[in-house]
Write a protein that holds these residues in place. Sequence first.
Motif, mmCIF file in Angstrom:
data_model
loop_
_atom_site.group_PDB
_atom_site.id
_atom_site.type_symbol
_atom_site.label_atom_id
_atom_site.label_comp_id
_atom_site.label_asym_id
_atom_site.label_seq_id
_atom_site.Cartn_x
_atom_site.Cartn_y
_atom_site.Cartn_z
ATOM 1 N N HIS A 94 57.855 12.506 108.744
ATOM 2 C CA HIS A 94 57.584 11.396 107.705
ATOM 3 C C HIS A 94 58.622 10.329 107.475
ATOM 4 N N MET A 113 58.615 7.863 104.456
ATOM 5 C CA MET A 113 58.644 8.491 103.136
ATOM 6 C C MET A 113 60.100 8.577 102.434
ATOM 7 N N ARG A 131 62.445 12.009 97.797
ATOM 8 C CA ARG A 131 61.999 12.298 96.886
ATOM 9 C C ARG A 131 60.280 12.727 96.861
ATOM 10 N N GLU A 132 59.849 11.529 97.794
ATOM 11 C CA GLU A 132 58.281 11.428 97.933
ATOM 12 C C GLU A 132 57.862 12.796 98.907
ATOM 13 N N PHE A 133 58.710 13.016 99.559
ATOM 14 C CA PHE A 133 58.348 14.290 100.662
ATOM 15 C C PHE A 133 58.533 15.570 99.798
ATOM 16 N N ALA A 163 55.793 15.928 97.569
ATOM 17 C CA ALA A 163 54.295 16.098 98.438
ATOM 18 C C ALA A 163 54.359 17.661 98.767
ATOM 19 N N MET A 164 55.300 18.251 99.095
ATOM 20 C CA MET A 164 55.386 19.557 99.553
ATOM 21 C C MET A 164 55.198 20.458 98.349
#
Lengths: 342, 301
Positions: free
Chosen positions: A93, A96, A99-101, A104-105
Amino acid sequence: MSSMTPAAPPISLRGVSKWYGPVIGVNGVTLEVEPGITGLLGPNGAGKTTLMKLITGQLRPSVGEALVFGRSVWSRPDARRHVGFSPEVDAFHEEMTGREFVTAMARLSGIPRREARRRAEGALERTGMLDRCDKRLRACSKGMRQRIKISQALVHDPAVLVLDEPLSGIDPPGRIELMGLLRDLAGERKTILLSTHILHEVEAVTERIVLMARGRVLAAGYVGQIRELLAEHPLTVRIACDRRRVLAAALVGLESVAGVALGAPASAGEPEGGDGPGDVVVKVRRAGDFFRRLPSVVLEQGAEVERVEALDASVEAVFGYLVSGAGYGGYGGHGWDGGSSG
Amino acid sequence: MQAERLGYRPWDGTLRSPALRWIPIARCGLRSIFRRRIFWLFLFLGLLNFLLHFALIYALNTFPAQVQPDFAQRRGGMPRLLRDAIFTGTGESYRNFISFQGGVVMLLLGFAGAHLIGNDFRFRAVAFYLSKPVGKVHYFLGKLAAAAGLTALITLVPALMLFLEYGAFTESLDYFRDSQRILWSIVGYGLLVSVGSGVLILGVAALLQRTIPIVVVWGGIFVFLPLVGEMFRALSRERGEDVWQWGLLSFWSVLSWTSNSFFGIRDDSYRLPYTLLTLAAWLAAALWLFWRRVRAVDVVR
C-alpha cells in the motif's frame, strides 16, 4: 479476550504437516508456545514462514491442527482476533500513509471507526512512529515500515504476536528500542513468536527457542536445557586461572568431565604446558553437575579463578550442532545467513 | 486532539460484525487508486462522454421547439456511431452510453489491476488481510467492490445521472413513471458491466500481478479477441452464413447482448443462453484464478 478458552495454551500445534504438492513445508510439528518471547530459528527452507502462516490461519494444515487458545485458527477466523502478524513484506500500500494503513487494519479487525483511529495512534506511538506516520509508505525507510508493520500487528491488542524478521532493516538504536518493546509486551503476558536470522538478537530478548530444519522442529525449549541434552557435543568451558596444571589434573577426576586441555598461557613468556596463569579448557558432559562441583575443586586446589565461560552454549552453537545433525552439512556455526522464507 | 491520545492500551470493546469487514479492504484499494494522478486522467476521460451527453440533452431541450423535428430528421442520415451518440432517452441510448464507456473501463481497470490486486500477491501483502479475523470471501468482496466501484463511477453512475437529467427536462414527470424498465435496465446493465469486468480483472491481476503483463493480457481480451471474432464472423459471412457466435469472443459484446434482454431493445432471446454461458465461463475462470492465488500459498521455490 473473553472468547479464549481458559488454560488453553496461546499457540498449540498438534501433529501439523503442510504439503505444497510434492514439497513438504512443515512435517509433523507438535508444539506449544507459552506467554513470553520465543525465538523461531532455522535456515532457509526450514519451514518457519509456513509455520507462521499456519499459526496465523493463512494456511490450512494438510494434517493436524493449529490452535490459538484452543480454537482452530483456520476453520474459525474469529480466533485470529487474538493474533497479530507482522509479515516479512517490504512493499505494501505504497500510496497510503502509515496512519491510514494501521487504521485500516484496525477496522479490518472489527474495531469501530473512531476507536480504530485512536488505537492506530496508540500503536504507532508504542513503536515510535507517531511523529512520522503521516508520510506515505513509499517514502518510508525499511526501518519505518518495520515499525508500521509491528503497529498494525499490535493495533487490535492481540494476545499472540507472530513477527517475521521484525528487526531486519532497523538501525542499531532502533533495534535496541524495539527489543525493549518486545520485552515490555512479553511482560504484559503476550505470547510473541519471533523469527529472526540474527541469533544474538534472539539471545538478547529470550532464552526460549524453537529450532527448525527441513520442516521439522529439531528442538524447543530453553537454550541451556537444549544444550544439556546434546550429549554427543560436550559443553566446552574455558576457565582462566592460575595453577592451571593442578586444577586441570583435579578436574579430570570429575565424573561429568569428558576431557581437559591446557589452553593459552596468560603471558607470552610462560611455557605452553606451564603451571602459571592461563586457560584450562574442559569438555563437560553434564553441565549442571560440573558447575555444582567446580567451586569446591577450585577451593581444594587453592587456585584463583579469574573467569569461567561456556564457549559453545550460545544459541548459535546449539543451532549449529542441531542443524548440522539434521543434514545441513555446510553449517559451520558462523556467518549463518538463514532467512525466513520457507 | 491531545486529549484523544490515550496511548496503547488493552481493547475490551465490542468488535463489529465480520459481515462488513470487506469495506475497509475496498476503501484501502480505492484510496490507493485515487492517490495516483493517472487514474484521475482515466476517470476524466470516462466522464468526457458523460459531459458530452449531459450537454447535448441540455442543449436539445433548451433549443427552440421547431429545431428538434428537423434535428431528428437529420439524425436519421448520420453515420451509426454519431447517431448512437445522440441521446434520445430510450433504453438503447443508455445501453449505447454504457457500452461506449467500454474503452475507458478497459484502460482504467487494466492499469488499476496491479495496484488493486496484483501488488498484494506480488509483494505477499495478502498476509496483512488474511491474518486478520476475516475470511477469503471478505478479501474477494473488498477487492471486487473497489474494482466494480471504479467501473460504476464511469458507467452506472453517469447513466443514472443522464436518466435523471433527461426525465427532469420532460414537461411532466411521466418519463420517470413510464421508464421504470429503463431505470432497472440501467442498474442491471451497469452492475453487470461493473461486477463482470471487476471479477475478470481480479482473475487476470491475481495471475499476472505486474502492470505491463496485466495491460497486455487485458488489452488482448478487449481488443485482440473481438478482432479475431470479427474476422471469423466476416469470413463466415463471405461463405453466405453469419456465424454470430464468433462475437462471443468479445467480452464486451457478451455483456451488451445480455443487456439487450434487460432493455428489451430487440429480440435477442436466441442469444441469451449463449451469452449467459459464455459470461459464466469467463467469470468462473477468473474466479478460479483469483481463488487459487488468494490461498496465500507461498510454494517453496
